[in-house]
Each structure stands twice: as C-alpha cells, then as structure tokens.
Design a protein around this motif. Sequence first.
Motif, PDB file in Angstrom:
ATOM      1  N   GLU A 276       0.795  -1.223   0.000  1.00 32.98           N
ATOM      2  CA  GLU A 276       0.000   0.000   0.000  1.00 32.98           C
ATOM      3  C   GLU A 276       0.835   1.284   0.000  1.00 32.98           C
ATOM      4  O   GLU A 276       0.730   2.102   0.908  1.00 32.98           O
ATOM      5  CB  GLU A 276      -0.964   0.006   1.199  1.00 32.98           C
ATOM      6  CG  GLU A 276      -1.833  -1.242   1.193  1.00 32.98           C
ATOM      7  CD  GLU A 276      -3.193  -1.024   1.851  1.00 32.98           C
ATOM      8  OE1 GLU A 276      -3.682   0.114   1.823  1.00 32.98           O
ATOM      9  OE2 GLU A 276      -3.734  -1.999   2.368  1.00 32.98           O
ATOM     10  N   PRO A 277       1.640   1.457  -1.050  1.00 35.13           N
ATOM     11  CA  PRO A 277       2.468   2.670  -1.093  1.00 35.13           C
ATOM     12  C   PRO A 277       1.650   3.954  -1.227  1.00 35.13           C
ATOM     13  O   PRO A 277       2.168   5.028  -0.925  1.00 35.13           O
ATOM     14  CB  PRO A 277       3.343   2.450  -2.340  1.00 35.13           C
ATOM     15  CG  PRO A 277       2.622   1.454  -3.170  1.00 35.13           C
ATOM     16  CD  PRO A 277       1.884   0.572  -2.195  1.00 35.13           C
TER      17      PRO A 277
ATOM     18  N   GLU B 203      -2.372  -3.251  -3.009  1.00 35.22           N
ATOM     19  CA  GLU B 203      -3.073  -1.966  -2.951  1.00 35.22           C
ATOM     20  C   GLU B 203      -4.538  -2.120  -2.587  1.00 35.22           C
ATOM     21  O   GLU B 203      -5.184  -3.101  -2.942  1.00 35.22           O
ATOM     22  CB  GLU B 203      -2.987  -1.244  -4.314  1.00 35.22           C
ATOM     23  CG  GLU B 203      -1.848  -0.239  -4.424  1.00 35.22           C
ATOM     24  CD  GLU B 203      -1.949   0.917  -3.439  1.00 35.22           C
ATOM     25  OE1 GLU B 203      -3.041   1.159  -2.903  1.00 35.22           O
ATOM     26  OE2 GLU B 203      -0.916   1.573  -3.199  1.00 35.22           O
ATOM     27  N   GLN B 204      -5.041  -1.123  -1.883  1.00 36.29           N
ATOM     28  CA  GLN B 204      -6.493  -0.981  -1.753  1.00 36.29           C
ATOM     29  C   GLN B 204      -6.996  -0.068  -2.868  1.00 36.29           C
ATOM     30  O   GLN B 204      -8.148  -0.132  -3.266  1.00 36.29           O
ATOM     31  CB  GLN B 204      -6.847  -0.356  -0.403  1.00 36.29           C
ATOM     32  CG  GLN B 204      -6.898  -1.363   0.715  1.00 36.29           C
ATOM     33  CD  GLN B 204      -7.567  -0.783   1.941  1.00 36.29           C
ATOM     34  OE1 GLN B 204      -8.718  -0.389   1.912  1.00 36.29           O
ATOM     35  NE2 GLN B 204      -6.807  -0.729   3.026  1.00 36.29           N
ATOM     36  N   ASN B 205      -6.094   0.793  -3.349  1.00 37.75           N
ATOM     37  CA  ASN B 205      -6.415   1.689  -4.452  1.00 37.75           C
ATOM     38  C   ASN B 205      -6.361   0.871  -5.753  1.00 37.75           C
ATOM     39  O   ASN B 205      -5.397   0.910  -6.503  1.00 37.75           O
ATOM     40  CB  ASN B 205      -5.402   2.837  -4.479  1.00 37.75           C
ATOM     41  CG  ASN B 205      -5.783   3.910  -5.478  1.00 37.75           C
ATOM     42  OD1 ASN B 205      -6.522   3.654  -6.431  1.00 37.75           O
ATOM     43  ND2 ASN B 205      -5.279   5.115  -5.254  1.00 37.75           N
ATOM     44  N   ALA B 206      -7.455   0.123  -5.990  1.00 37.25           N
ATOM     45  CA  ALA B 206      -7.449  -0.859  -7.074  1.00 37.25           C
ATOM     46  C   ALA B 206      -7.322  -0.199  -8.440  1.00 37.25           C
ATOM     47  O   ALA B 206      -6.649  -0.709  -9.331  1.00 37.25           O
ATOM     48  CB  ALA B 206      -8.730  -1.689  -7.009  1.00 37.25           C
TER      49      ALA B 206
ATOM     50  N   PRO C 288      -3.607  12.858  -3.815  1.00 38.17           N
ATOM     51  CA  PRO C 288      -3.753  12.307  -5.169  1.00 38.17           C
ATOM     52  C   PRO C 288      -2.551  12.614  -6.062  1.00 38.17           C
ATOM     53  O   PRO C 288      -2.106  11.756  -6.832  1.00 38.17           O
ATOM     54  CB  PRO C 288      -5.009  13.008  -5.688  1.00 38.17           C
ATOM     55  CG  PRO C 288      -5.792  13.351  -4.472  1.00 38.17           C
ATOM     56  CD  PRO C 288      -4.790  13.617  -3.391  1.00 38.17           C
ATOM     57  N   LEU C 289      -2.014  13.815  -5.916  1.00 37.92           N
ATOM     58  CA  LEU C 289      -0.869  14.200  -6.741  1.00 37.92           C
ATOM     59  C   LEU C 289       0.333  13.308  -6.452  1.00 37.92           C
ATOM     60  O   LEU C 289       1.008  12.815  -7.356  1.00 37.92           O
ATOM     61  CB  LEU C 289      -0.519  15.660  -6.427  1.00 37.92           C
ATOM     62  CG  LEU C 289       0.095  16.441  -7.587  1.00 37.92           C
ATOM     63  CD1 LEU C 289      -0.976  16.676  -8.656  1.00 37.92           C
ATOM     64  CD2 LEU C 289       0.650  17.772  -7.086  1.00 37.92           C
ATOM     65  N   LEU C 290       0.573  13.082  -5.161  1.00 37.95           N
ATOM     66  CA  LEU C 290       1.701  12.239  -4.756  1.00 37.95           C
ATOM     67  C   LEU C 290       1.471  10.788  -5.166  1.00 37.95           C
ATOM     68  O   LEU C 290       2.408  10.096  -5.555  1.00 37.95           O
ATOM     69  CB  LEU C 290       1.883  12.318  -3.240  1.00 37.95           C
ATOM     70  CG  LEU C 290       2.852  13.379  -2.749  1.00 37.95           C
ATOM     71  CD1 LEU C 290       2.831  13.441  -1.237  1.00 37.95           C
ATOM     72  CD2 LEU C 290       4.263  13.073  -3.244  1.00 37.95           C
ATOM     73  N   VAL C 291       0.209  10.348  -5.083  1.00 34.38           N
ATOM     74  CA  VAL C 291      -0.098   8.974  -5.483  1.00 34.38           C
ATOM     75  C   VAL C 291       0.326   8.766  -6.932  1.00 34.38           C
ATOM     76  O   VAL C 291       1.004   7.786  -7.271  1.00 34.38           O
ATOM     77  CB  VAL C 291      -1.602   8.671  -5.306  1.00 34.38           C
ATOM     78  CG1 VAL C 291      -1.943   7.313  -5.907  1.00 34.38           C
ATOM     79  CG2 VAL C 291      -1.980   8.702  -3.837  1.00 34.38           C
ATOM     80  N   THR C 292      -0.038   9.716  -7.790  1.00 32.55           N
ATOM     81  CA  THR C 292       0.341   9.614  -9.198  1.00 32.55           C
ATOM     82  C   THR C 292       1.857   9.563  -9.350  1.00 32.55           C
ATOM     83  O   THR C 292       2.393   8.738 -10.098  1.00 32.55           O
ATOM     84  CB  THR C 292      -0.229  10.820  -9.971  1.00 32.55           C
ATOM     85  OG1 THR C 292      -1.633  10.884  -9.711  1.00 32.55           O
ATOM     86  CG2 THR C 292       0.022  10.692 -11.459  1.00 32.55           C
TER      87      THR C 292
END
Lengths: 236, 298
Positions: free
Chosen positions: A162-163, A193-196, A169-173
């Motif tokens: 789960e990085p 990931e949970q962010n599928a 959102p910007l950092l996730v990208t």
Amino acid sequence: MAMLEIENIYVSYGMINAIRGVSFTVDRGEIIALIGANGAGKTTTLHTISGLLRPKSGSIRFNGTEITRVAPHKIVSMGIAQVPEGRRVFSQLTVLDNLKMGAYIRRDQKEIAHSLQTVYGWFPRLKERQNQIAGTLSGGEQQMLAMGRALMSHPQIILMDEPSMGLSPLLVTEVFNIIEEICKAGTTVLLVEQNAKKALTIADRAYVLETGTIALEGKAADLMNNDRVKKAYLGE
Amino acid sequence: MNDFLATLINGISLGSMYALIALGYTMVYGIAKMLNFAHGDIIMVGGITTFTVMQYTNMPPWVAVLAAVAVCTVLGVVIEKVAYKPLRGVSSLTVLITAIGVSYLLQNVALLTFGTENKSYSFSFLTALNWQINEHLIIQGSTIVNVVIMLVIMVALLLFVHFTKQGKAMRAVSEDNGAAQLMGINVNATISLTFAIGSALAGIAGFMYIGTYSQIGAYAGTMPGIKAFTAAVFGGIGSIPGAMIGGIALGIIEQFSKSILAQFQLSALADAIVFVILILVLLIKPTGLLGRQIKEKV
Ligand SMILES: Nc1ncnc2c1ncn2[C@@H]1O[C@H](COP(=O)(O)OP(=O)(O)O)[C@@H](O)[C@H]1O
Ligand SMILES: [Mg+2]
C-alpha cells in the motif's frame, strides 16, 4: 519458470486463519497487483513471502528455490525486498542512514554508492534531505524513503504494501509513475493496494484477495472491465 | 564543605558503577524488549572471577578484569541462547519469570562453588592511586578508576551506536525489529551482540564492585542490580546517555541519603530511598528523563 511462486499457503495468527490456500505467481519483469479490501490478507501474504511469518502449510519458491522456512534476513540477501505498510522508516536515523540500512546485506561500497545515486535520481527530495532525521519527513517523503531504502538492497523483486496509503492524489500519481519506472529499470514488482484503480492501471496481471483466498485473477486490463471488480473495488 | 564534597565524590564513584550496570539493562531492553533480571548476578560472577584470578594467581589486575569480561560475555550470550531465545514471542511475564529463575540459578551455583561467606580483597594499585586533595578530603583510587572507565565506555558506546554499521543496525532493531529484518539485519545475531556487550560491561562492574567495597560474595549482584535497574528507568530505559545520567544521579542520591539518614541513626533506610525513587518515577514519568514513548504496535 516463474520468478516467485506461491503455492497453496495457509497462514494463521493463533486461531485466526488469515490466509487459506492462496496461490499465485510473479514472472520476471512484471508488475503484479494484489488487490483486496482491508483485512483481506494482503499484508499477511507479503510478510509470509519475506519470512516474517511462517505458513502452516504450502510452499513459496523464489527462482525455483524453496524459501518457505528461510530466515527473513537471508530472504533479503536472495533478492526479495519489501516496502512495508505504513513505511516504517527508522525515525531516529537520518535519511542517508536509512538508505544505508537498506544496503545492509551488501559489502561492495562502490556498488552501494551507485545504487544511492540511482535512488537519488528517482527521489531527488531524499538527496536534499539526506542528513535530516527521518522522523521529521512528511508522509510522502517517508514513503519515498521506504521505497528508496528497499531499492538499496538491489533486489530482483520488490514487494510494496500500500504505497499510496495516506498520500495526496498528486503524490499517489508520482509514486505510481516511479513504480512503473522501477519495473522498467529491471526490478520486478509485487504491488499490494487498496487503491485498485491505480494499481490495475500500471499492473500487467492482478489477483483479487477476499478474506484469505484468491477470488479472481487475470490480466489487469481484463479485470478492470470485470463487473464484480468494478462494483466491489472500482466504485462504479 | 569537605563532607559535602566527599559525599558527592563517593556518589559519583558509586554512580559510575551503577551507570555501567544500567547500560546492560538499558541496551538489552532496547533491543530484546526484555528485563534481564539476571544481569545483577552476572556482575557477581565478574566479581568472583576477578577475585579468583587475583587471589590464586600472580597475574596483574588487568588480566583479572579481562578474565571477568571474557567469562561474563560468554555467560551472557549462553544465558540468552539457552534461556531467553526459546521464549521469543511469548508473553513478557514468562520471560521475566525465567530471568528471575536464571538469577537464582547463578546465585546458587555461586553459593555452592564460592561459599556462603563474603571474601575480602583490596587492590593495592587502587590504594596507590589515592589522591589527597587537602587534609580532610581524599579522592579514592577506586573513584578515579570508576569514573574514568565509565566515561571511556560511555563515549565508546555512543560512537559505536551512532557511527558504525553494526551500531546503527542495533538502533534500527531497537526501533522496529520487523523493519530491521526486512533490511536483511539478523535480529538474533544483534540480540546476541547486545547481550555480549551488556555482560562484558557487567564483568567490568564486577571489578568495580571489589574496588569499591573490597569484598565479594554470591549475593553481591542483587542490590547493585536493582539500583542500576532503577537508574536505567530513571534515565529512561532504552537510552544510553539516560543510563549514565540515571546511574550517577542514583549514586549521588544514595550517598547523600545515607549521610543525612546517618545523623538520625537511620542509615539502614538509605536503600529504601532507591525504591521510593523507582516508584515515583514509574508514577510520574514512566519514560524516565531521556526515555521515548514506546509506540505500541497496532
Ligand atoms: N498480528 C495479528 N494478530 C491477529 N490477527 C491479525 C494480525 N494481523 C492481521 N490479522 C488479521 O488477519 C487478517 C488479514 O490481515 P492483513 O493481512 O493485515 O490484511 P490486509 O493487509 O489485507 O488489510 C485480518 O482479519 C486481520 O484482522
Ligand atoms: Mg495491510
């Protein structure tokens, strides 16, 4: 032969059976996503691969070698690194010392220095802050440090738990872009990931974990169009 | 004034010994997250080893200290392997009870082999170092040696944990043992190393004990062990500078309480002060002076 083969593992915490007969494979050069809701058993799976947990039964092979009962520090030496959930950087050590801890198993100073430059290339912020105490970094910077630290062992495969957790959102990208680059540069990635949505976007193949078993598997692109996945994980 | 200074100096001397012992408690606690209650008895073994070499051979004192360090290091590592390692992951109460068992075992083996009587020995080289400041004030050779040893070891340990790869790995294990394993650090080896260092320091403390009290016996480790444990808690368990500050503070507090209580014929109560301090620290500031809040794993 797959690089990493997980075959029918069962893992439990006392009476709680967290993983019940999970099997999957990761091939060299792939990004594999392991998605699932909170509590599905994703972290347990990664900890079992890294040797922090022992499966009750089943087998884990890395490049054909059985690693099911190998000690965690030896598994790192074999080429499996992990970016743990919640980063778990060493908050009292400096950024540079954290990175050097990542290279703990390596002896060749020249090669370590080379890896350090590679990591600094991906994460210039870490270079700027190399003498800062890691506990004072922001969440995003700590995530980058945790990734950089894992890369410092020059792994063949990197397990990421789960990085994207807790990042803007910007950092996730940004983090996902770097994961793709890490893979292109030759490191295989097993991404939990949970962010599928994000995970399926960059993955080659994916497995869906539901209460300790693999519920679905397939090409990431196919899973993105799967009704069940759409409903349960993509919020569509 | 001279009385005050003499008490202070005695306190610092005693405190240096407590500091060295407290380091063993604090480092083992930091790495293995356990209280090694047998630590005090390792000091006793160090003292008996020192005594035996001095009494029965013609070796110089430094050989006796080296022998004590060697015996205690091996003993500490073996105790960890045999008694504590099999208990990794079980409740801390089980480990604590085991440690108390090990403590009794060491005392009883000492009673059997060394006898029930305390035996006296004084180092002539320490007396030769006595330093007459003025008519009324003399700094004992043992004080000078205690303080110098403590300072050298403190600096060496701080350099070790902050500037060497092994030392940094120790701090990593101390903060997050799981993450440290994910770096490829062998946690079992790190725990062994910590027990080795802590026990080696206990060996030196055993020599200091004889230097300070000019005697040794099977129960010699008990009180210094408990006091040093209090010192470690006082300074903040897990903290190396905390062990030093806590040790010195406790030594000074003990000497002053003794001299004050003596005026009321109550000096027997001086040791109780230590426990009052322990209880107060645990009530008011359980993390001690320099201790950090220990994060509970969620
Ligand atoms: N240390 C633990 N002790 C007991 N149960 C645990 C422990 N860690 C996880 N579990 C349980 O195991 C299951 C899987 O947890 P985990 O692998 O952390 O899931 P995920 O990473 O997918 O959120 C959950 O039901 C969780 O409550
Ligand atoms: Mg998890």
